[in-house]
Design an enzyme around this catalytic site. Structure first.
Site, PDB file in Angstrom:
ATOM      1  CE1 TYR A 141      -2.319   3.397   2.670  1.00 37.66           C
ATOM      2  CE2 TYR A 141      -3.504   2.692   0.901  1.00 37.66           C
ATOM      3  CZ  TYR A 141      -3.304   3.669   1.947  1.00 37.66           C
ATOM      4  OH  TYR A 141      -3.846   4.654   2.054  1.00 37.66           O
ATOM      5  CG  ASP A 200       6.036   3.397   0.181  1.00 37.84           C
ATOM      6  OD1 ASP A 200       4.920   3.495  -0.050  1.00 37.84           O
ATOM      7  OD2 ASP A 200       6.441   4.247   1.050  1.00 37.84           O
ATOM      8  CE  LYS A 205       2.998   5.180   7.822  1.00 35.70           C
ATOM      9  NZ  LYS A 205       1.804   5.213   8.064  1.00 35.70           N
TER      10      LYS A 205
HETATM   11  P1  KE4 Z   1      -0.228   8.713   4.322  1.00 34.55           P
HETATM   12  O1  KE4 Z   1      -0.638   9.411   3.058  1.00 34.55           O
HETATM   13  O2  KE4 Z   1      -1.255   7.937   5.120  1.00 34.55           O
HETATM   14  O3  KE4 Z   1       0.669   9.757   5.116  1.00 34.55           O
HETATM   15  O4  KE4 Z   1       0.883   7.656   3.812  1.00 34.55           O
HETATM   16  C1  KE4 Z   1       0.531   6.675   2.778  1.00 34.55           C
HETATM   17  C2  KE4 Z   1       1.502   5.514   2.822  1.00 34.55           C
HETATM   18  C3  KE4 Z   1       2.457   5.340   2.003  1.00 34.55           C
HETATM   19  N1  KE4 Z   1       3.192   4.363   2.119  1.00 34.55           N
HETATM   20  C4  KE4 Z   1       3.198   3.293   3.109  1.00 34.55           C
HETATM   21  C5  KE4 Z   1       4.318   2.238   3.087  1.00 34.55           C
HETATM   22  C6  KE4 Z   1       2.411   3.465   3.948  1.00 34.55           C
HETATM   23  O5  KE4 Z   1       2.155   2.513   5.113  1.00 34.55           O
HETATM   24  C7  KE4 Z   1       1.249   4.547   4.074  1.00 34.55           C
HETATM   25  C8  KE4 Z   1       0.181   4.879   5.115  1.00 34.55           C
HETATM   26  N2  KE4 Z   1       0.190   3.623   5.943  1.00 34.55           N
HETATM   27  C9  KE4 Z   1      -1.139   3.617   6.644  1.00 34.55           C
HETATM   28  C10 KE4 Z   1      -1.062   2.332   7.570  1.00 34.55           C
HETATM   29  N3  KE4 Z   1      -0.744   1.161   7.067  1.00 34.55           N
HETATM   30  C11 KE4 Z   1      -1.590   4.616   7.390  1.00 34.55           C
HETATM   31  C12 KE4 Z   1      -2.891   4.671   8.030  1.00 34.55           C
HETATM   32  C13 KE4 Z   1      -3.940   5.176   7.502  1.00 34.55           C
HETATM   33  O6  KE4 Z   1      -4.328   4.718   6.247  1.00 34.55           O
HETATM   34  O7  KE4 Z   1      -4.852   5.878   8.319  1.00 34.55           O
END
Ligand code: KE4
Length: 426
Positions: free
Chosen positions: A144, A239, A267
């Site tokens: 993801y 990523d 993060k």
């Molecule tokens: P954000 O757009 O949520 O800041 O990041 C997206 C993203 C991109 N790449 C990786 C590897 C990620 O894990 C994420 C976001 N992770 C999720 C949890 N698995 C965020 C939690 C959520 O979607 O509320």
């Protein structure tokens, strides 16, 4: 456990916000319960609006590797706040954080700050397509990368939980250029590249997957992708939004010794404030506007508060012994869980890389999304609720990671292990 105030808030929130939340996984639908509303965090603990407290293993989904309200981060924010929240103009803090990220991650020669992981991956793909003049991208089933149209094709995080392999609203045209490969299956990628690698702009992956639950790269997988990308002139994108500064100070690329062409971060580098970043080889990054023609922009990109919090966090993480301490805490917890599971009858397996880990409710091994999906998600939901009742806040989905922070002390870990043992030993 009294959760009346959370219930009242959730009832109102559902009328105001889709699903009552601002991000789907928080709605706790996949574990069949309603979300609790959090009032405050402190170190390894979170306190909900009804006064209950929990040992927190979500850590805001990764950023809070130092725990909640770390003094250095709080102080940096308070100090910066006094000068203002945003200028829409360059500020010294952006240069300082860029310098720190570049020093920490050798493959990053130049970096652009954005406001989320989604923006980072979306932009990195555009830059890779602009740099190569190609359209196709390869992503991996179960990975993801944020809510990016071209990547919401069997994404592994919330999407997998919601069983929505293709999100409504993602056009066929957008998905048509995205090729899906199986994680940890180098032969599959070889096959795809042999069939048309010269059209592939980028191969993007989580070098340590966290969004199908934690799945480490198989031996040779990252090296093989590096070789294939170089052979066909495709951009290899790691990523590291989750793994960056999590599995090592220099991320998965340091831990596994494989350098991508572009890296996405988020993060931890924002210390809990909205942030993302993408960076990599200078010749690629110099194609980004205004240095080059590939457009990317953001009103609050590099905002002082996120920069200050990120700087404070990376400064703490750069101190000696940090990752050794995280490893010791995480290994102790994983070993305790494994011991309890072995004494019980419930089929489980664990994957862990540093301080990110997942207990899968399947005999395993879990090496890709197919094997992760074999997990008994109903059993995971029971485990989640059992742990929550015992004051332990886990990710409300089997397909996520648990994060250990520096703030998790021996008592927290022992209490967590004891609560898990009561469930796993049956
Ligand atoms: P954000 O757009 O949520 O800041 O990041 C997206 C993203 C991109 N790449 C990786 C590897 C990620 O894990 C994420 C976001 N992770 C999720 C949890 N698995 C965020 C939690 C959520 O979607 O509320």
């Amino acid at each position: 456990m009294d959760t009346r105030k959370s219930q009242e808030l959730f009832a109102e929130a559902q009328r105001l916000l889709p699903g009552g939340v601002n991000s789907p996984v928080r709605a706790m639908r996949s574990v069949g319960t309603d979300p609790i509303f959090i009032a405050r965090g402190e170190g390894s603990l979170m306190y909900d609006v009804d006064g209950n407290h929990y040992i927190d293993y979500v850590g805001s989904w990764g950023p809070l590797i130092l725990g909640h309200c770390h003094p250095a981060v709080q102080e940096a924010l308070e100090k910066t706040l006094r000068n203002g929240t945003s200028f829409g103009a360059p500020s010294p803090l952006e240069v300082e954080l860029a310098r720190k990220v570049i020093a920490a991650v050798p493959s990053i020669e130049m970096v652009r700050m954005v406001n989320s992981g989604t923006e980072a991956t979306m932009s990195a793909l555009r830059v890779a397509r602009g740099f190569t003049g190609r359209d196709r991208i390869i992503k991996f089933i179960g990975c993801y990368h944020g809510a990016v149209d071209s990547l919401l094709v069997q994404a592994g995080s919330g999407m997998a939980t919601l069983s929505l392999p293709d999100s409504p609203g993602v056009t066929k045209g957008t998905s048509a250029d995205t090729i899906l490969a199986r994680y940890n299956d180098l032969d599959h990628v070889r096959e795809i590249m042999a069939a048309g690698g010269e059209q592939v702009a980028a191969i993007i992956l989580e070098p340590v997957a966290g969004n199908m639950g934690v799945v480490p790269p198989a031996v040779g997988f990252l090296e093989g992708l590096r070789q294939l990308a170089s052979e066909y002139g495709s951009v290899l994108i790691f990523d590291e939004v989750m793994s960056g500064f999590r599995v090592a100070y220099g991320g998965a690329q340091e831990r596994f010794g494989v350098a991508p062409d572009l890296t996405c971060l988020g993060k931890i580098i924002g210390g809990g404030m909205p942030v993302g970043a993408f960076g990599g080889r200078r010749e690629i990054m110099e194609t980004v506007a205004p240095a080059g023609n590939t457009y990317q922009a953001g009103t609050l990109s590099g905002n002082p508060l996120a920069m200050a919090a990120g700087l404070a966090m990376l400064t703490e993480l750069g101190k000696p012994g940090i990752y050794e301490a995280l490893e010791e805490k995480s290994a102790w917890l994983a070993d305790s869980l494994a011991e309890s599971a072995a004494a019980g009858t419930i089929a489980t397996c664990q994957n862990r890389v540093g301080s990110m880990m997942t207990l899968f409710f399947t005999a395993g091994p879990v090496t890709d999304f197919g094997s992760a999906k074999a997990s008994d998600t109903g059993r995971y939901a029971e485990y989640f609720k059992h742990m929550l009742e015992n004051g332990v806040y886990l990710a409300p989905s089997q397909f996520e990671a648990a994060f250990v922070s520096l703030a998790h002390d021996e008592d927290n870990l022992a209490r967590t292990a004891a609560s898990a043992a009561a469930f796993l030993r049956g």
